[in-house]
Design a protein around this motif. Structure first.
Motif, mmCIF file in Angstrom:
data_model
loop_
_atom_site.group_PDB
_atom_site.id
_atom_site.type_symbol
_atom_site.label_atom_id
_atom_site.label_comp_id
_atom_site.label_asym_id
_atom_site.label_seq_id
_atom_site.Cartn_x
_atom_site.Cartn_y
_atom_site.Cartn_z
ATOM 1 N N ASN A 147 0.808 -1.233 0.000
ATOM 2 C CA ASN A 147 0.000 0.000 0.000
ATOM 3 C C ASN A 147 0.835 1.274 0.000
ATOM 4 O O ASN A 147 0.362 2.335 0.420
ATOM 5 N N VAL A 148 2.082 1.188 -0.485
ATOM 6 C CA VAL A 148 2.948 2.368 -0.569
ATOM 7 C C VAL A 148 3.589 2.416 -1.960
ATOM 8 O O VAL A 148 4.100 1.401 -2.450
ATOM 9 N N TRP A 149 3.538 3.609 -2.556
ATOM 10 C CA TRP A 149 4.159 3.824 -3.871
ATOM 11 C C TRP A 149 5.103 5.014 -3.760
ATOM 12 O O TRP A 149 4.741 6.056 -3.221
ATOM 13 N N ARG A 150 6.310 4.855 -4.268
ATOM 14 C CA ARG A 150 7.297 5.944 -4.235
ATOM 15 C C ARG A 150 7.756 6.258 -5.656
ATOM 16 O O ARG A 150 8.120 5.353 -6.407
ATOM 17 N N VAL A 151 7.720 7.539 -6.004
ATOM 18 C CA VAL A 151 8.167 7.998 -7.319
ATOM 19 C C VAL A 151 9.304 8.990 -7.110
ATOM 20 O O VAL A 151 9.165 9.957 -6.346
ATOM 21 N N THR A 152 10.427 8.755 -7.791
ATOM 22 C CA THR A 152 11.604 9.604 -7.683
ATOM 23 C C THR A 152 11.472 10.788 -8.648
ATOM 24 O O THR A 152 11.003 10.603 -9.775
ATOM 25 N N PRO A 153 11.867 11.997 -8.241
ATOM 26 C CA PRO A 153 11.798 13.127 -9.175
ATOM 27 C C PRO A 153 12.751 12.933 -10.345
ATOM 28 O O PRO A 153 13.839 12.366 -10.185
ATOM 29 N N GLY A 154 12.348 13.406 -11.515
ATOM 30 C CA GLY A 154 13.197 13.276 -12.694
ATOM 31 C C GLY A 154 12.437 13.620 -13.956
ATOM 32 O O GLY A 154 11.209 13.749 -13.954
ATOM 33 N N ALA A 155 13.166 13.760 -15.051
ATOM 34 C CA ALA A 155 12.562 14.112 -16.340
ATOM 35 C C ALA A 155 11.848 12.907 -16.941
ATOM 36 O O ALA A 155 12.294 11.761 -16.794
ATOM 37 N N LEU A 156 10.729 13.177 -17.615
ATOM 38 C CA LEU A 156 9.991 12.144 -18.338
ATOM 39 C C LEU A 156 10.322 12.243 -19.817
ATOM 40 O O LEU A 156 10.469 13.334 -20.371
#
Length: 438
Positions: A235-244
Motif C-alpha cells: 500500500n505504498v508507492w514511491r516515485v523519484t523526481p526526474g525528467a519524463l
C-alpha cells in the motif's frame, strides 16, 4: 429550455434473431489514452500517441491540457499511417478553465498537473461531477504544498493556484472510494521537487489494476517507481523526481469496452473476434476472459486477437469484482439472463461512479421483470423471465451497454440516452448494429 433530444429519445435495443458471428474492432483504451496524454504533457520532449481513443472523456482531457498551454496536434503518425496525436509539452500556465464533464480521470488526474502550472486553473463540470469524491486528491495536494480553493467541499468546482512547482514528499490518502486518488498523485510526481511517497490508509483499495497501469506507464517514460508489486512496502508507492521522456505509444483496444460484444457471443451462443487483444496488459477488462468462460463461454487468444465463443448456455457466477468494478454492469446484465443465480461482490465503491451503479442496476433490471437485491458490497441476481420496457442510463455509459446486452435476448427493450456511450465508446449503436449484421 427544451431537453436535448439525444437524451430523451429511446433507442430500440436490437434483438438478436440468432447467434452472432462477427469481428468487432474495439476503439482504444480511455484509461491508457488519458494517462498517456498527462505523461506526454509533463515530458521534457515531444511524444506521439497512436490510435488514441476519440471520445468525450479523452477529448475533455485533451481540451483541458490545451487550456493549460499544452499543444496537441491531431493527424497521422510519424510513419504516415493511422491516426495519431503529437503532444508538445510547451509549458503549463494559467489562468485557465477546465471542463471535466463527468470524467473521473480528468477531475482527479489534472489538479496535480495544475499545481505545476504558472497561474490559477479553475475546474468545473457536469452537475454529477459535483457529487463525485475528490477530497483524497485535494487534501493530499494541500499536504504536498498546493493552494486550492474549494470552499471546504472536497469536491468540484474548485480552483488550483499553480505556483510553477510543487514540493512533494510523503503523503497519506484513503483511496477506498477511488484508486484514481493514487494514480493522480503518481502521474505528476516525477515533476514534484521531492517526488512523492503515497501511502494508502483505507481498509480497501478498488480497481488495483488501474494503479498497476499507471505504474507501468510511468516506468515506460523513464520514471523510477517503487511499488508493492515490485517488492515494495504494501500500500505504498514511491516515485523519484526526474525528467519524463517523450515516447511513441500505441494505445491498446479498450478491453472493458469489448465487454458488451463478448457478452453478445455469450448470451446468443455465437462468436466474436476482437482484433489486437494484447497478450499482456494491465487493463481490468482482461479479466473478462476468465469471468465469461466461467459463465458458459470459451476463448482463444490467437495472432488475430481474442476469439470468444458462447456455448448456448449462460451460468450464474459468484465473483469478487473489487479490482474490476467497471465490469460489474455488463456482468449483471449477463447474470440476469443466466440459468442460475449470481452474486457480485466487492463493489461498494460503484455507488460513487458516474451514477450509483448498484442502485441503478437493481432498479432497471427489476423493472424489466428481474429480481435483484442490493447487498452491502454488491448485488445478488436471481434470473427471471424478463420483458420489454425502458432501460434508464443515468448519464452512465456502462448502464447503456448493459441494457443493450439484455435487449439481445429480451424483445422491446428501449434504452434512454444511448448517446451517453460516447463518453468512452463512440458510435456504439453503429458498432452494435454492425455486429448483428445490420
Amino acid at each position: 429550455m427544451t431537453a436535448d433530444p439525444a437524451h430523451t429519445d429511446l433507442w430500440p435495443a436490437p434483438h438478436a434473431s440468432g447467434a452472432v458471428d462477427a469481428t468487432v474492432h474495439v476503439p482504444g483504451s480511455k484509461s491508457v489514452t488519458n494517462r498517456a496524454l498527462v505523461l506526454a504533457a509533463l515530458a521534457s520532449e515531444p511524444g506521439w500517441l497512436r490510435r488514441p481513443l476519440r471520445s468525450r472523456d479523452t477529448l475533455l482531457m485533451a481540451g483541458a491540457l490545451r487550456a493549460m498551454g499544452i499543444e496537441i496536434e491531431e493527424g497521422v503518425g510519424p510513419d504516415g499511417t493511422g491516426e495519431a496525436w503529437r503532444v508538445l509539452p510547451t509549458g503549463l500556465r494559467g489562468p485557465a478553465t477546465v471542463d471535466v464533464g463527468n470524467a473521473g480521470t480528468v477531475m482527479r488526474f489534472l489538479p496535480p498537473v495544475a499545481a505545476l502550472a504558472d497561474g490559477p486553473v479553475r475546474f468545473d463540470g457536469d452537475p454529477r461531477s459535483y457529487e463525485r469524491p475528490l477530497n483524497g486528491v485535494v487534501d493530499a495536494l494541500r499536504h504536498l504544498g498546493a493552494r486550492i480553493d474549494d470552499d471546504g467541499r472536497g469536491a468540484l468546482p474548485l480552483t488550483v493556484h499553480g505556483g510553477g512547482a510543487l514540493e512533494g514528499g510523503p503523503v497519506s490518502v484513503d483511496a477506498s472510494s477511488s484508486s484514481q486518488f493514487v494514480s493522480a498523485l503518481l502521474l505528476s510526481a516525477p515533476r514534484f521537487n521531492q517526488g512523492v511517497e503515497v501511502r494508502h490508509t483505507g481498509a480497501t483499495l478498488p480497481s488495483l489494476p488501474h494503479i498497476r497501469m499507471t505504474v507501468d506507464m510511468l516506468r515506460a517514460v523513464g520514471a523510477q517507481v517503487d511499488s508493492p508489486e515490485s517488492g515494495g512496502e504494501p500500500n505504498v508507492w514511491r516515485v523519484t523526481p526526474g525528467a519524463l521522456l517523450g515516447r511513441d505509444l500505441a494505445v491498446e483496444p479498450d478491453l472493458s469496452n469489448a465487454q458488451p460484444f463478448l457478452a453478445a457471443a455469450l448470451v446468443t451462443g455465437g462468436r466474436v473476434l476482437v482484433p489486437d487483444w494484447p497478450a499482456r496488459t494491465t487493463q481490468p477488462g482482461d479479466r473478462l476472459r476468465e469471468i465469461f468462460t466461467e459463465m458458459g463461454g470459451s476463448c482463444e487468444l490467437t495472432e488475430q486477437g481474442l476469439e470468444f465463443t458462447g456455448s448456448g448456455s449462460v451460468h450464474g457466477i459468484d465473483v469478487d469484482l473489487g479490482e474490476v468494478g467497471e465490469l460489474a454492469p455488463g456482468i449483471a446484465a449477463v447474470a440476469a439472463l443466466a440459468d442460475s443465480p449470481s452474486t457480485l461482490r466487492g463493489v461498494a465503491h460503484l455507488r460513487l461512479h458516474e451514477t450509483d451503479r448498484l442502485a441503478a442496476l437493481t432498479k432497471e433490471i427489476d423493472e424489466l421483470g428481474g429480481d435483484v437485491t442490493e447487498t452491502a458490497d454488491g448485488l445478488h441476481i436471481r434470473p427471471r423471465r424478463l420483458h420489454g420496457g425502458v432501460f434508464h442510463t443515468y448519464e452512465d455509459h456502462r448502464m447503456a451497454t448493459a441494457g443493450a446486452i439484455i435487449g439481445l435476448r429480451v424483445g422491446g427493450v428501449r434504452i434512454e440516452n444511448v448517446a451517453t456511450t460516447a463518453k468512452t465508446l463512440p458510435d456504439f449503436p453503429a458498432l452494435w448494429a454492425g455486429m448483428l449484421g445490420a
